[in-house]
Scaffold this motif. Structure first.
Motif, PDB file in Angstrom:
ATOM      1  N   CYS A 176      -2.705  12.413   3.870  1.00 21.68           N
ATOM      2  CA  CYS A 176      -3.135  11.818   5.466  1.00 21.68           C
ATOM      3  C   CYS A 176      -2.718  11.844   6.752  1.00 21.68           C
ATOM      4  O   CYS A 176      -3.242  12.264   7.129  1.00 21.68           O
TER       5      CYS A 176
ATOM      6  N   CYS B  57      -4.722   5.817   2.319  1.00 20.24           N
ATOM      7  CA  CYS B  57      -5.819   6.206   1.270  1.00 20.24           C
ATOM      8  C   CYS B  57      -5.504   5.396   0.166  1.00 20.24           C
ATOM      9  O   CYS B  57      -5.911   5.251  -1.018  1.00 20.24           O
TER      10      CYS B  57
ATOM     11  N   CYS C  58       0.812   5.105   0.219  1.00 18.36           N
ATOM     12  CA  CYS C  58       0.033   5.365   0.932  1.00 18.36           C
ATOM     13  C   CYS C  58      -0.881   4.434   1.976  1.00 18.36           C
ATOM     14  O   CYS C  58      -1.780   3.742   1.063  1.00 18.36           O
TER      15      CYS C  58
ATOM     16  N   CYS D 115       1.082   9.800   3.110  1.00 21.01           N
ATOM     17  CA  CYS D 115       1.435  10.237   2.203  1.00 21.01           C
ATOM     18  C   CYS D 115       1.256  11.540   3.009  1.00 21.01           C
ATOM     19  O   CYS D 115       0.556  11.768   4.303  1.00 21.01           O
TER      20      CYS D 115
HETATM   21 ZN   LIG Z   1      -2.215   8.552   2.025  1.00 23.57          ZN
END
Ligand SMILES: [Zn+2]
Ligand SMILES: [Zn+2]
Length: 147
Positions: free
Chosen positions: A135, A98, A95, A132
């Protein structure tokens, strides 16, 4: 997976690696924690219990474990190397928000590949990047609050 110190020691011995305290501890950490930790993460977690531990030792230990096929490198991240205790084929998704690296199932053996007939393939990596679901959800929640 059997996480006992005895079984970890046996694993190292079966690969002709001397089961030093640091090696056993690094391998135990990887089995217990799972995921895709970096040298820094392993160092921070273990140096609490082993004050004499250095990052160089962890780096060298990981190198030995990777060479022995007990651990594999995940180099999806330009910033840092990550290490993976799961040796069976799987894809990795990182991701970009994050930074988390997720495993996903992919049948690498069935991928149709052309043009490598005379080549010796040593590694097959499947790397995806994006955002992801956690998120994406947070982004959606944030934009809802602004409405
Ligand atoms: Zn993420
Ligand atoms: Zn993985």
């Amino acid at each position: 997976v059997d996480l006992s110190i005895e079984s970890i020691t046996e694993k190292l011995k079966s690969k002709d690696i001397r089961p030093s305290y640091q090696r056993v501890k690094v391998l135990e950490y990887l089995y217990q924690k799972g995921g895709h930790p970096t040298v820094d993460e392993i160092f921070r977690a273990l140096s609490v219990h082993i004050p004499s531990l250095s990052k160089v030792t962890i780096y060298n230990t990981l190198h030995t474990l990777v060479d022995a096929d007990l651990v594999r490198v995940v180099d999806i991240d330009e910033a840092e190397m990550h290490y993976d205790i799961i040796l069976s084929d799987h894809g990795h998704f990182q991701c970009e928000v994050c930074g988390t690296i997720y495993n996903f199932q992919v049948n690498i053996g069935q991928a149709s590949i052309e043009g490598l007939n005379q080549f010796e393939i040593k590694q097959k990596n499947v790397y995806f990047k994006g955002i992801c679901s956690n998120c994406l959800e947070q982004e959606q929640n944030r934009s809802k609050h602004h409405e």
